[in-house]
Design an enzyme around this catalytic site. Structure first.
Site, short mmCIF file in Angstrom:
data_model
loop_
_atom_site.label_atom_id
_atom_site.label_comp_id
_atom_site.label_asym_id
_atom_site.label_seq_id
_atom_site.Cartn_x
_atom_site.Cartn_y
_atom_site.Cartn_z
N ASP A 193 0.81 -1.21 0.00
CA ASP A 193 0.00 0.00 0.00
C ASP A 193 0.85 1.26 0.00
O ASP A 193 0.37 2.34 -0.37
CB ASP A 193 -0.93 -0.01 1.22
CG ASP A 193 -1.96 1.10 1.17
OD1 ASP A 193 -2.66 1.20 0.15
OD2 ASP A 193 -2.06 1.87 2.14
N ARG A 194 2.11 1.16 0.43
CA ARG A 194 2.98 2.34 0.46
C ARG A 194 3.42 2.77 -0.94
O ARG A 194 3.80 3.93 -1.14
CB ARG A 194 4.23 2.07 1.30
CG ARG A 194 3.94 1.88 2.78
CD ARG A 194 3.44 3.16 3.41
NE ARG A 194 3.24 2.98 4.84
CZ ARG A 194 2.70 3.89 5.63
NH1 ARG A 194 2.29 5.03 5.12
NH2 ARG A 194 2.57 3.66 6.92
N MET A 274 -8.16 5.84 2.83
CA MET A 274 -8.23 7.03 1.99
C MET A 274 -6.95 7.27 1.20
O MET A 274 -6.88 8.22 0.41
CB MET A 274 -8.52 8.26 2.87
CG MET A 274 -9.88 8.24 3.54
SD MET A 274 -11.25 8.21 2.36
CE MET A 274 -11.02 9.78 1.53
N ARG A 275 -5.93 6.43 1.40
CA ARG A 275 -4.68 6.66 0.68
C ARG A 275 -4.88 6.55 -0.82
O ARG A 275 -4.26 7.28 -1.60
CB ARG A 275 -3.60 5.68 1.15
CG ARG A 275 -2.26 5.93 0.47
CD ARG A 275 -1.15 5.05 1.01
NE ARG A 275 -0.67 5.54 2.29
CZ ARG A 275 -0.76 4.85 3.42
NH1 ARG A 275 -1.33 3.66 3.40
NH2 ARG A 275 -0.31 5.34 4.54
N ALA A 276 -5.77 5.65 -1.26
CA ALA A 276 -6.02 5.49 -2.69
C ALA A 276 -6.55 6.78 -3.31
O ALA A 276 -6.14 7.19 -4.40
CB ALA A 276 -7.01 4.34 -2.92
#
Length: 655
Positions: A193-194, A274-276
């Protein structure tokens, strides 16, 4: 030797674009490049460094501080306003898979700290990568403790060393680029995900394109400088375009309509967190700047979603990354302002059901529900699918090992709790300050100590001996005979084994798969880190024929012998999945007992008992006794009692 020119790499437009967008806006979060071996992933990444604009750094600063905004906590600072500075090329720093933690984050000079009383911090790779690129080839093979270090630095933009009572912190903002071959295992979800963007690459099947790739590579190897000169103008033009896009980036506007499209797309694909949304927005802005626009359009959002979302849709390591183009287009349309005209042709027939995907086939509820004819002892049966994986018990290898860092069995590792000290030369690790002082203290008078510091010798150094967890080789030996196909056994077995595979993924194990049926056994999957490959082989496993239990155990023993030579420090765990029957060949039961005797005492084993129904023979329990193995009914593989009870009731109804 001149690096391979960026513009000379043939094909791979998605990878080229992802790398350029990350260079324009480092806030995007870097790129993960997934693909088979030999697809020029590393060549493209290394060529990128030559296109990046140079950076201004303070003179004599080992941490690349910006003279305009120097890091106030820089170990080489503080830097006064107007400090001398110079311009240097952007760096591409490579992090080796087997790097030591001290080499990555930096280290303290213990001898100077004790002898002179000064903190002499030696910067690591994270300091070298500050304001540049940090490249990890085969990032999926990186040790867990290094992954944790990268996660901390990527999240905070700083690297911190806390050791022997001394704390050192410095800025570490970099573009993280990783390449990997999915066949060798997947990344931990936290690191996956990073990465802001992900790209799948594969070698072209077009003969003309392949010919051109070979022609250019041979020309480069014959005359690297001359070959690079042919593309120098094109590379310079590309570098100028990147620099122009970087200057334009702060002026690009992200209107509310584009933000609504981004939110609609991310919600449609049910990504976590919410990173996407944030990464997609940053990528869309970077793409607009690259195209020379000052406002984000639908096309920018479309391109950004294709690069930022595929790896964020995965719910478990067995899900293939990717997004549905139809679903993407539908989400973009749904975010458009409502049309005042007729809406009879709105979402309805022909669109995927809510929460589904156009590319997913409808489930087949009847698949595998029927008992195979002749009690499962006949010909080969069609494969059945496993149910939803559950949290499995943790089985571990007896004793204490020294294998690769993981999360299964006890081992002496570089990280973990300190259980003792050892002198230098045995297996160096982290220096142990107190033990070193104790070793040197009795000799200070004889060494003529006169100052405040200690007089140290190399023989005084002591290092911490630490106990943590290691990853193991989990070899599954699965009975695929006809008896396993009866009364829904194979569905239950596949679900349990799939759950153990998920557990192996989380514990950083290697896995292998041996199956036996009819008259022999085969190695369905050689030991590998890729648990999704094992899950795929398991999914296609068919049943039928007699039960050559002895052959299965002998094949497992052969695989373990070979793997002990290839990877001697990785201890094995054998999981035999069977109902215990042996029906193939003369003296089948006796031969199976003899094969079990060869493994007993040498390998930690678990027998997963698949026998079901009211009438049970208890043969798997007898096999476990011959193996010296733990005997676990398939209904008790689940880690918690509630899951196990539900699983047991399902098994009872199936029986």
């Amino acid at each position: 030797m001149k690096p391979y020119p960026f513009t000379a790499v043939v094909g791979m437009p998605d990878l080229r674009l992802a790398l350029v967008l990350s260079s324009i806006s480092p806030a995007v979060g870097g790129v993960l490049v997934r693909g088979e071996k030999g697809t020029a992933k590393s060549t493209m990444v290394r060529a990128l460094a030559g296109l990046l604009p140079g950076v201004d750094v303070v003179d004599a600063c080992r941490f690349s501080c910006d003279p305009v905004e120097p890091d106030p906590a820089c170990p080489d600072g503080p830097h006064a306003e107007g400090s001398p500075a110079h311009r240097r090329p952007a760096r591409l720093v490579e992090l080796p898979v087997g790097a030591a933690e001290d080499r990555v984050i930096g280290s303290l000079n213990l001898e100077r700290a004790l002898a002179d009383g000064v903190t002499d911090f030696q910067p690591g790779l994270l300091a070298a990568a500050h304001r540049g690129l940090l490249y990890v080839d085969e990032v999926n093979l990186l040790h867990d403790h290094l992954v944790d270090t990268l996660l901390d630095a990527a999240a905070m933009g700083r690297a911190t060393v806390e050791r022997e009572g001394v704390s050192v912190s410095h800025a570490a903002r970099f573009v993280l680029i990783g390449t990997m071959n999915p066949e060798e295992g997947e990344l931990r979800p936290q690191l996956l995900d990073r990465f802001g963007l992900t790209v799948e690459v594969a070698s072209s099947r077009d003969p003309e394109l392949r010919v051109e790739v070979v022609r250019r590579r041979l020309a480069y190897e014959a005359d690297p400088d001359g070959f690079a000169g042919q593309y120098a103008a094109a590379d310079a033009e590309q570098a100028a375009d990147i620099e122009a896009a970087q200057r334009l980036l702060p002026t690009v506007k992200l209107p509310d309509d584009a933000l609504r499209q981004i939110a609609e797309v991310c919600a449609s694909f049910e990504v976590d967190g919410m990173r996407a949304d944030i990464v997609t927005a940053r990528t869309a802005v970077a793409h607009a700047a690259w195209a020379g626009r000052t406002e984000v359009t639908t096309e920018d959002v479309r391109v950004a979603a294709r690069l930022a979302l595929p790896h964020r849709r995965r719910r478990n390591p067995f899900d293939a990354p990717g997004i549905s183009e139809e679903q993407l287009e539908q989400a973009l349309q749904d975010a458009q302002p409502e049309d005042p005209g007729p809406d009879d042709d709105g979402p309805g027939s022909g669109t995927p059901p809510e929460g589904g995907e156009a590319s997913d086939p409808p489930p087949s509820p009847s698949e595998g529900d029927q008992e195979p004819p002749n009690g499962g002892q006949g010909g080969e049966q069609k494969p059945v699918r496993a149910g939803e994986a559950f949290r499995a018990k943790r089985f571990e290898v007896k004793g204490t090992g020294e294998g690769a860092a993981g999360r299964r069995s006890r081992a002496i590792t570089d990280n973990g709790r300190t259980i003792g000290v050892q002198p230098a030369g045995i297996k160096d690790g982290h220096p142990h300050l107190l033990a070193t002082v104790r070793a040197a203290a009795p000799h200070q008078r004889s060494r003529g100590r006169s100052g405040a510091g200690l007089v140290l010798r190399s023989q005084d150094l002591r290092f911490a001996r630490r106990e943590g967890r290691e990853g193991n080789l989990v070899l599954f030996c699965v009975d695929a005979s006809g008896s396993m196909g009866a009364r829904q056994r194979m569905r239950e077995v596949k679900t349990a084994v799939l759950s153990l595979l998920l557990d192996a993924y989380q514990r950083r194990d290697k896995v292998g798969l041996v199956t036996f049926r009819a008259s022999g056994a085969e190695l369905a999957l050689p030991p590998t880190i890729s648990v999704d490959a094992a899950a795929s082989r398991l999914d296609g496993l068919t049943t039928g024929g007699r039960t050559p239990l002895a052959e299965g155990l002998l094949e497992a023993a052969r695989v373990l012998r070979i793997e002990a030579v290839r990877d001697p420090q990785r201890r094995p765990l054998l999981v035999v999945v069977t109902d215990g029957r042996a029906t193939s060949g003369a003296d089948a039961v006796k031969r199976a007992q003899q094969a079990a005797g060869l493994l007993a005492g040498n390998v930690t084993s678990v027998v997963m008992d698949c026998e079901s129904g009211k009438m049970r023979l208890g043969l798997a329990a007898e096999l476990a006794e011959h193996l010296g193995a733990e005997h676990v009914p398939v209904t008790e593989v689940a880690a918690d009692t509630l899951t196990g009870a539900v699983h047991s009731r399902i098994s009872g109804r199936a029986a």
